[in-house]
Motif scaffolding. Sequence first.
Motif, PDB file in Angstrom:
ATOM      1  N   ILE A 283      21.469 -54.484 -62.772  1.00 15.15           N
ATOM      2  CA  ILE A 283      22.348 -53.182 -64.030  1.00 15.15           C
ATOM      3  C   ILE A 283      21.165 -52.623 -64.886  1.00 15.15           C
ATOM      4  CG2 ILE A 283      22.391 -53.584 -66.312  1.00 15.15           C
ATOM      5  CD1 ILE A 283      23.458 -56.871 -65.711  1.00 15.15           C
ATOM      6  N   VAL A 284      19.628 -52.752 -64.896  1.00 14.98           N
ATOM      7  CA  VAL A 284      18.701 -51.725 -64.784  1.00 14.98           C
ATOM      8  C   VAL A 284      18.311 -50.430 -64.138  1.00 14.98           C
ATOM      9  CG1 VAL A 284      16.597 -51.644 -66.149  1.00 14.98           C
ATOM     10  CG2 VAL A 284      17.602 -53.664 -66.440  1.00 14.98           C
ATOM     11  N   PRO A 285      18.261 -50.577 -63.501  1.00 17.11           N
ATOM     12  CA  PRO A 285      17.928 -49.709 -62.189  1.00 17.11           C
ATOM     13  C   PRO A 285      19.560 -48.674 -62.580  1.00 17.11           C
ATOM     14  CG  PRO A 285      18.468 -51.319 -60.684  1.00 17.11           C
ATOM     15  CD  PRO A 285      18.198 -52.109 -62.127  1.00 17.11           C
ATOM     16  N   LEU A 286      20.801 -48.973 -62.798  1.00 12.78           N
ATOM     17  CA  LEU A 286      22.353 -48.138 -62.832  1.00 12.78           C
ATOM     18  C   LEU A 286      21.338 -47.573 -64.185  1.00 12.78           C
ATOM     19  CD1 LEU A 286      24.786 -50.506 -61.825  1.00 12.78           C
ATOM     20  CD2 LEU A 286      23.784 -48.939 -60.132  1.00 12.78           C
ATOM     21  N   VAL A 287      20.869 -48.801 -65.005  1.00 10.94           N
ATOM     22  CA  VAL A 287      20.498 -47.387 -66.512  1.00 10.94           C
ATOM     23  C   VAL A 287      19.401 -46.691 -66.136  1.00 10.94           C
ATOM     24  CG1 VAL A 287      19.654 -48.259 -68.844  1.00 10.94           C
ATOM     25  CG2 VAL A 287      21.572 -49.277 -67.624  1.00 10.94           C
ATOM     26  N   LEU A 288      18.785 -46.638 -65.290  1.00  3.27           N
ATOM     27  CA  LEU A 288      17.739 -46.081 -65.204  1.00  3.27           C
ATOM     28  C   LEU A 288      18.118 -44.272 -64.395  1.00  3.27           C
ATOM     29  CD1 LEU A 288      14.468 -44.363 -64.022  1.00  3.27           C
ATOM     30  CD2 LEU A 288      14.524 -45.864 -63.072  1.00  3.27           C
ATOM     31  N   VAL A 289      19.472 -44.767 -63.202  1.00  4.40           N
ATOM     32  CA  VAL A 289      19.715 -44.111 -62.224  1.00  4.40           C
ATOM     33  C   VAL A 289      20.879 -42.993 -63.224  1.00  4.40           C
ATOM     34  CG1 VAL A 289      21.961 -44.096 -60.956  1.00  4.40           C
ATOM     35  CG2 VAL A 289      19.750 -44.379 -60.412  1.00  4.40           C
ATOM     36  N   ALA A 290      21.638 -43.408 -64.557  1.00  2.89           N
ATOM     37  CA  ALA A 290      22.451 -43.077 -65.425  1.00  2.89           C
ATOM     38  C   ALA A 290      21.466 -41.929 -66.482  1.00  2.89           C
ATOM     39  CB  ALA A 290      23.101 -43.859 -66.254  1.00  2.89           C
ATOM     40  N   VAL A 291      20.151 -42.330 -66.579  1.00  6.37           N
ATOM     41  CA  VAL A 291      19.648 -41.537 -67.666  1.00  6.37           C
ATOM     42  C   VAL A 291      18.785 -39.843 -66.344  1.00  6.37           C
ATOM     43  CG1 VAL A 291      17.413 -41.640 -68.446  1.00  6.37           C
ATOM     44  CG2 VAL A 291      18.615 -43.592 -68.812  1.00  6.37           C
ATOM     45  N   LEU A 292      18.367 -40.224 -65.702  1.00  8.16           N
ATOM     46  CA  LEU A 292      18.647 -39.839 -64.984  1.00  8.16           C
ATOM     47  C   LEU A 292      19.183 -38.686 -64.523  1.00  8.16           C
ATOM     48  CD1 LEU A 292      16.226 -41.779 -62.329  1.00  8.16           C
ATOM     49  CD2 LEU A 292      15.574 -39.529 -63.241  1.00  8.16           C
ATOM     50  N   LEU A 293      19.912 -39.144 -64.168  1.00 10.61           N
ATOM     51  CA  LEU A 293      21.502 -37.419 -63.918  1.00 10.61           C
ATOM     52  C   LEU A 293      21.782 -37.448 -64.872  1.00 10.61           C
ATOM     53  CD1 LEU A 293      24.123 -39.961 -61.390  1.00 10.61           C
ATOM     54  CD2 LEU A 293      22.864 -38.430 -60.366  1.00 10.61           C
ATOM     55  N   ALA A 294      21.927 -37.817 -66.205  1.00  8.04           N
ATOM     56  CA  ALA A 294      21.715 -37.094 -67.093  1.00  8.04           C
ATOM     57  C   ALA A 294      20.938 -35.667 -68.134  1.00  8.04           C
ATOM     58  CB  ALA A 294      22.131 -38.048 -68.653  1.00  8.04           C
ATOM     59  N   THR A 295      20.122 -36.276 -67.531  1.00 12.38           N
ATOM     60  CA  THR A 295      19.064 -35.419 -67.732  1.00 12.38           C
ATOM     61  C   THR A 295      18.328 -34.179 -66.417  1.00 12.38           C
ATOM     62  OG1 THR A 295      17.211 -37.099 -67.344  1.00 12.38           O
ATOM     63  CG2 THR A 295      18.089 -36.806 -69.211  1.00 12.38           C
ATOM     64  N   GLY A 296      19.047 -34.265 -65.477  1.00 15.22           N
ATOM     65  CA  GLY A 296      18.860 -33.913 -64.091  1.00 15.22           C
ATOM     66  C   GLY A 296      18.022 -34.022 -63.241  1.00 15.22           C
ATOM     67  N   GLY A 297      17.514 -35.294 -63.204  1.00 22.11           N
ATOM     68  CA  GLY A 297      16.559 -35.750 -62.752  1.00 22.11           C
ATOM     69  C   GLY A 297      16.793 -36.197 -61.264  1.00 22.11           C
ATOM     70  N   PHE A 298      17.347 -35.386 -60.802  1.00 20.11           N
ATOM     71  CA  PHE A 298      18.059 -35.670 -59.125  1.00 20.11           C
ATOM     72  C   PHE A 298      17.947 -34.006 -58.171  1.00 20.11           C
ATOM     73  CE2 PHE A 298      19.239 -39.307 -60.549  1.00 20.11           C
ATOM     74  CZ  PHE A 298      19.099 -39.801 -59.579  1.00 20.11           C
ATOM     75  N   ARG A 299      17.258 -33.109 -59.147  1.00 12.09           N
ATOM     76  CA  ARG A 299      17.620 -31.758 -58.870  1.00 12.09           C
ATOM     77  C   ARG A 299      15.912 -31.921 -58.136  1.00 12.09           C
ATOM     78  NH1 ARG A 299      19.629 -30.319 -64.059  1.00 12.09           N
ATOM     79  NH2 ARG A 299      16.847 -29.607 -64.937  1.00 12.09           N
ATOM     80  N   PRO A 300      16.772 -31.329 -56.540  1.00  9.09           N
ATOM     81  CA  PRO A 300      15.467 -31.121 -55.875  1.00  9.09           C
ATOM     82  C   PRO A 300      13.804 -30.096 -56.368  1.00  9.09           C
ATOM     83  CG  PRO A 300      17.426 -30.176 -54.894  1.00  9.09           C
ATOM     84  CD  PRO A 300      17.624 -31.033 -56.134  1.00  9.09           C
ATOM     85  N   ALA A 301      12.906 -31.032 -56.201  1.00 13.84           N
ATOM     86  CA  ALA A 301      11.387 -30.065 -56.467  1.00 13.84           C
ATOM     87  C   ALA A 301      11.205 -28.316 -55.590  1.00 13.84           C
ATOM     88  CB  ALA A 301      10.533 -30.628 -56.290  1.00 13.84           C
ATOM     89  N   PRO A 302      10.294 -27.565 -56.383  1.00 13.09           N
ATOM     90  CA  PRO A 302      10.400 -25.901 -55.347  1.00 13.09           C
ATOM     91  C   PRO A 302       9.653 -26.652 -54.657  1.00 13.09           C
ATOM     92  CG  PRO A 302      10.099 -25.541 -58.146  1.00 13.09           C
ATOM     93  CD  PRO A 302      10.230 -27.638 -57.939  1.00 13.09           C
ATOM     94  N   ALA A 303      10.050 -25.773 -53.379  1.00 12.08           N
ATOM     95  CA  ALA A 303       9.707 -25.925 -51.930  1.00 12.08           C
ATOM     96  C   ALA A 303       7.900 -25.389 -51.916  1.00 12.08           C
ATOM     97  CB  ALA A 303      10.340 -25.804 -50.426  1.00 12.08           C
ATOM     98  N   GLU A 304       7.243 -25.957 -51.473  1.00  8.10           N
ATOM     99  CA  GLU A 304       6.189 -25.414 -51.461  1.00  8.10           C
ATOM    100  C   GLU A 304       5.843 -23.900 -49.578  1.00  8.10           C
ATOM    101  OE1 GLU A 304       2.688 -25.218 -52.948  1.00  8.10           O
ATOM    102  OE2 GLU A 304       3.992 -25.990 -54.484  1.00  8.10           O
ATOM    103  N   PRO A 305       5.847 -23.055 -50.283  1.00  7.86           N
ATOM    104  CA  PRO A 305       5.368 -22.265 -48.987  1.00  7.86           C
ATOM    105  C   PRO A 305       4.857 -22.994 -47.946  1.00  7.86           C
ATOM    106  CG  PRO A 305       4.530 -21.497 -51.115  1.00  7.86           C
ATOM    107  CD  PRO A 305       5.276 -22.775 -51.317  1.00  7.86           C
ATOM    108  N   ALA A 306       4.826 -22.526 -46.556  1.00  5.53           N
ATOM    109  CA  ALA A 306       4.107 -22.794 -45.278  1.00  5.53           C
ATOM    110  C   ALA A 306       3.153 -22.127 -45.370  1.00  5.53           C
ATOM    111  CB  ALA A 306       4.710 -22.952 -44.160  1.00  5.53           C
ATOM    112  N   ALA A 307       1.567 -22.532 -44.944  1.00  3.93           N
ATOM    113  CA  ALA A 307       0.816 -21.432 -44.660  1.00  3.93           C
ATOM    114  C   ALA A 307       0.559 -21.549 -43.178  1.00  3.93           C
ATOM    115  CB  ALA A 307      -0.286 -21.822 -45.462  1.00  3.93           C
ATOM    116  N   ALA A 308      -0.006 -20.304 -42.931  1.00  3.00           N
ATOM    117  CA  ALA A 308       0.390 -20.322 -40.822  1.00  3.00           C
ATOM    118  C   ALA A 308      -1.300 -21.133 -40.872  1.00  3.00           C
ATOM    119  CB  ALA A 308       0.042 -18.921 -40.696  1.00  3.00           C
ATOM    120  N   GLY A 309      -0.995 -21.692 -39.716  1.00  2.00           N
ATOM    121  CA  GLY A 309      -1.912 -22.916 -38.947  1.00  2.00           C
ATOM    122  C   GLY A 309      -2.328 -23.848 -40.277  1.00  2.00           C
ATOM    123  N   GLU A 310      -1.177 -23.873 -41.169  1.00  3.19           N
ATOM    124  CA  GLU A 310      -1.772 -25.101 -42.513  1.00  3.19           C
ATOM    125  C   GLU A 310      -1.301 -26.362 -41.817  1.00  3.19           C
ATOM    126  OE1 GLU A 310      -0.729 -26.122 -46.941  1.00  3.19           O
ATOM    127  OE2 GLU A 310       0.118 -24.790 -45.961  1.00  3.19           O
TER     128      GLU A 310
END
Length: 316
Positions: A283-310
């Motif tokens: 029940i509690v995690p489902l409430v958390l998931v509902a809040v995250l869905l409502a607030t866009g919490g599952f939008r992917p974070a911006p990808a970090e560009p790859a650096a040569a040789g890094e």
Amino acid sequence: MTPDRRPLALPLAVFLLLAFGLSWLVALPLWLGDGLEDPLFYPLAVAVMATPGIAALAVVFFVERPEHRARELGLWPLRPARRLVGNLALALVVPVALILAALPVGAALGVYPADFVHLSGFREQVSAQMEALGAEEALPPVWVLLAAQLVTVAVGAFLNLLPALGEELGWRGWLLPRLYRFGAVPALLASGVVWGLWHAPLVLLGYNYPGAPGWLGLLMMVGMCVVVGTVFGWLRVRSGSVWPAALAHGAFNAAIGFSFAFARAGETVDTVHATILGWSGWIVPLVLVAVLLATGGFRPAPAEPAAAGEEPGSRA
């Protein structure tokens, strides 16, 4: 983490075949032996945890063969550091909080036999452990012991990190990003169902749901993995890294013992109904998931560009 648009059918088929096939193969001695009572149970259970990671590595190295393999699994880059550290802190706190929150909810619903005041069940456990060790010293106050156990959960989370990474490389490192092309909700649901069904070799032996018939135990495991896996998936998505999900998995495994520490002595905890494993604990995690869905919490974070040789694991 960005949605993957490459062909999926062959990599997914290879991944699922290896993850499920290897898990059954590793668990086979338990089915041929004494099941959960087999002396090899715990070593084999840890070995089973490695099978999704092996499957993910096989797909990345031999099927997809991307340029930046560590990046493909969320192992790299470890930046921005502030975002990563913040998500690692959440990974330590959130799973423990959800496990503990499940107990008063279960008690309020009448499915968890709680003793939050006297901690009779915890006292009984500690006394039995001390007796088994042959210790005769007077025990410290029970609340001191409980606080010490909370500290050991943090230590246990890091000790469990590598075994948990064996699973998370597969589920949240490889599978979840590949399924994100279908949308966040379908990807989280599907990866959770796969994760739950993958537990079949041990759950059907009675693991986690000892009082339930096999089909019900597996059904409950799927439900729990969908709910908890969505929280782990949130950490993966918001961090762009598999490490917070792996640490959260390690913390979850380290803290699951709290589910029984607050029960009344002599009572049986039915995990179909109670604790984070049972429906009342969702029940509690489902409430958390509902809040995250409502607030866009599952939008992917911006990808970090790859650096040569890094990046380690890049193809030459």
